[in-house]
Design a protein around this motif. Structure first.
Motif, mmCIF file in Angstrom:
data_model
loop_
_atom_site.group_PDB
_atom_site.id
_atom_site.type_symbol
_atom_site.label_atom_id
_atom_site.label_comp_id
_atom_site.label_asym_id
_atom_site.label_seq_id
_atom_site.Cartn_x
_atom_site.Cartn_y
_atom_site.Cartn_z
ATOM 1 N N UNK A 1 -5.184 9.508 -1.356
ATOM 2 C CA UNK A 1 -4.259 8.928 -0.369
ATOM 3 C C UNK A 1 -4.206 9.711 0.936
ATOM 4 N N UNK A 2 -4.999 10.772 1.049
ATOM 5 C CA UNK A 2 -4.915 11.640 2.219
ATOM 6 C C UNK A 2 -5.068 10.924 3.537
ATOM 7 N N UNK A 3 -5.902 9.872 3.579
ATOM 8 C CA UNK A 3 -6.127 9.161 4.832
ATOM 9 C C UNK A 3 -4.918 8.314 5.243
ATOM 10 N N UNK A 4 -3.910 8.242 4.369
ATOM 11 C CA UNK A 4 -2.712 7.477 4.692
ATOM 12 C C UNK A 4 -1.499 8.368 4.954
ATOM 13 N N UNK A 5 -1.770 9.661 5.085
ATOM 14 C CA UNK A 5 -0.712 10.626 5.375
ATOM 15 C C UNK A 5 -0.957 11.210 6.761
ATOM 16 N N UNK A 6 -0.261 10.721 7.797
ATOM 17 C CA UNK A 6 -0.551 11.125 9.173
ATOM 18 C C UNK A 6 -0.425 12.617 9.440
ATOM 19 N N UNK A 7 0.461 13.299 8.707
ATOM 20 C CA UNK A 7 0.679 14.721 8.954
ATOM 21 C C UNK A 7 -0.032 15.605 7.932
ATOM 22 N N UNK A 8 -1.005 15.065 7.208
ATOM 23 C CA UNK A 8 -1.760 15.879 6.265
ATOM 24 C C UNK A 8 -2.357 17.072 7.005
ATOM 25 N N UNK A 9 -2.138 18.277 6.495
ATOM 26 C CA UNK A 9 -2.546 19.473 7.221
ATOM 27 C C UNK A 9 -1.457 19.987 8.128
ATOM 28 N N UNK A 10 -0.394 19.178 8.294
ATOM 29 C CA UNK A 10 0.768 19.505 9.101
ATOM 30 C C UNK A 10 0.445 19.498 10.589
ATOM 31 N N UNK A 11 1.415 19.891 11.382
ATOM 32 C CA UNK A 11 1.319 19.850 12.839
ATOM 33 C C UNK A 11 1.823 21.175 13.410
ATOM 34 N N UNK A 12 1.392 21.520 14.625
ATOM 35 C CA UNK A 12 1.868 22.765 15.245
ATOM 36 C C UNK A 12 3.374 22.733 15.472
ATOM 37 N N UNK A 13 3.951 23.906 15.499
ATOM 38 C CA UNK A 13 5.388 24.019 15.719
ATOM 39 C C UNK A 13 5.801 23.328 17.017
ATOM 40 N N UNK B 1 0.827 -1.209 0.000
ATOM 41 C CA UNK B 1 0.000 0.000 0.000
ATOM 42 C C UNK B 1 0.861 1.259 0.000
ATOM 43 N N UNK B 2 1.949 1.214 0.767
ATOM 44 C CA UNK B 2 2.815 2.384 0.820
ATOM 45 C C UNK B 2 3.363 2.731 -0.553
ATOM 46 N N UNK B 3 3.719 1.709 -1.347
ATOM 47 C CA UNK B 3 4.252 1.975 -2.680
ATOM 48 C C UNK B 3 3.228 2.719 -3.528
ATOM 49 N N UNK B 4 1.957 2.359 -3.397
ATOM 50 C CA UNK B 4 0.910 3.046 -4.143
ATOM 51 C C UNK B 4 0.816 4.498 -3.702
ATOM 52 N N UNK B 5 0.907 4.727 -2.411
ATOM 53 C CA UNK B 5 0.872 6.087 -1.886
ATOM 54 C C UNK B 5 2.016 6.908 -2.470
ATOM 55 N N UNK B 6 3.202 6.344 -2.447
ATOM 56 C CA UNK B 6 4.368 7.086 -2.944
ATOM 57 C C UNK B 6 4.304 7.293 -4.452
ATOM 58 N N UNK B 7 3.707 6.351 -5.162
ATOM 59 C CA UNK B 7 3.521 6.541 -6.596
ATOM 60 C C UNK B 7 2.589 7.713 -6.869
ATOM 61 N N UNK B 8 1.551 7.841 -6.048
ATOM 62 C CA UNK B 8 0.627 8.963 -6.202
ATOM 63 C C UNK B 8 1.326 10.282 -5.888
ATOM 64 N N UNK B 9 2.137 10.272 -4.844
ATOM 65 C CA UNK B 9 2.880 11.477 -4.471
ATOM 66 C C UNK B 9 3.810 11.894 -5.608
ATOM 67 N N UNK B 10 4.580 10.947 -6.120
ATOM 68 C CA UNK B 10 5.512 11.260 -7.206
ATOM 69 C C UNK B 10 4.767 11.738 -8.447
ATOM 70 N N UNK B 11 3.624 11.103 -8.745
ATOM 71 C CA UNK B 11 2.853 11.496 -9.927
ATOM 72 C C UNK B 11 2.366 12.937 -9.813
#
Length: 250
Positions: free
Chosen positions: A186-198, A1-11
């Motif tokens: 793939x957003x649900x597989x990116x834990x820091x989507x939206x980022x995090x506080x400083x 699954x991670x490979x699919x996520x990274x393929x989407x990111x690269x695309x």
């Protein structure tokens, strides 16, 4: 699954590479932005002991790694200050644009394709690792931080430039990564989507064993970019931005 996520990111980033530098925030266009970035880089490139004591210091030429370098914004800034720079990215089209610019500017920067979570680099081989708006794109951001620390020498510094974007309140602008079809899938597989506080990133760096951890809210950069939005007739959007840095113990 991670490979699919990274393929989407690269695309996604491959698709945006030809016009990436024209997008807002990916270049320096005004004197205020120039002054802000000069201050930011002076701040994070200072000597760790001087920084810890609240005064400015300077370092000699560093072996610097720009992770998720894209078309090379930070790589060129660092090289222009005399550092020996390697830039890595997962998107071949981004790297092609970075290499084109390096050839055009006669900049001696090494650009390589690499996974930010699994760097094909020797341990303890850099004095500085820096990333800009990268952690939120990764399926395993904690593993990435470990990797970035792994390639740092004793006394080396990790610098993370990022921002906090509340996806439930602030709709991403059309054309942005978070509004794209690739990231919607793939957003649900990116834990820091939206980022995090400083403050959370500072705490995470300490938890990963870094010392002399500090942060800055980049209010000058936020102000400069807000003014540029007005000058260019763009819809005003105020984002919280920050830089966090910490050092590997000696």
């Amino acid at each position: 699954m991670t490979d699919i996520v990274k393929q989407q990111v690269a695309a996604h980033w491959d698709r945006r590479a030809p016009s990436f530098d024209e997008d807002f925030g990916h270049s320096i266009r005004t004197p205020a932005e120039r002054a802000a970035w000069d201050r930011i880089l002076d701040l994070v490139l200072g000597d760790p002991q001087s920084t810890a004591m609240g005064r400015q210091g300077s370092r000699p030429a560093l072996d610097a790694l720009d992770v998720g370098c894209g078309t090379g914004f930070l790589s060129f800034e660092l090289a222009g200050r005399g550092h020996r720079v390697t830039g890595v990215d997962f998107a071949p089209a981004m790297l092609a644009e970075a290499r084109r610019k390096a050839a055009e500017r006669e900049a001696a920067i090494r650009f390589e394709e690499a996974d930010a979570e699994k760097l094909p680099l020797t341990s303890a081989s850099f004095d500085l690792v820096i990333s800009r708006h990268v952690l939120w794109t990764l399926p395993h951001p904690e593993a990435a931080i470990d990797e970035w620390i792994r390639v740092l020498r004793p006394g080396g510094r990790l610098v993370i430039v990022d921002g906090q974007f509340d996806a439930t309140v602030l709709a991403p602008p059309p054309g942005s990564a978070r509004a794209s079809a690739e990231y919607a899938a793939i957003g649900d597989q990116l834990p820091f989507l939206g980022s995090r506080p400083r403050e959370e990133i500072e705490a995470r760096l300490r938890a990963h064993g870094l010392v002399n951890v500090h942060g800055d809210a980049l209010l000058d950069l936020v102000s400069a970019q807000a003014q540029r939005m007005v000058e260019e007739g763009r819809e005003p959007r105020t984002h919280r931005r920050y830089v966090v840095w910490g050092d590997v113990g000696r």
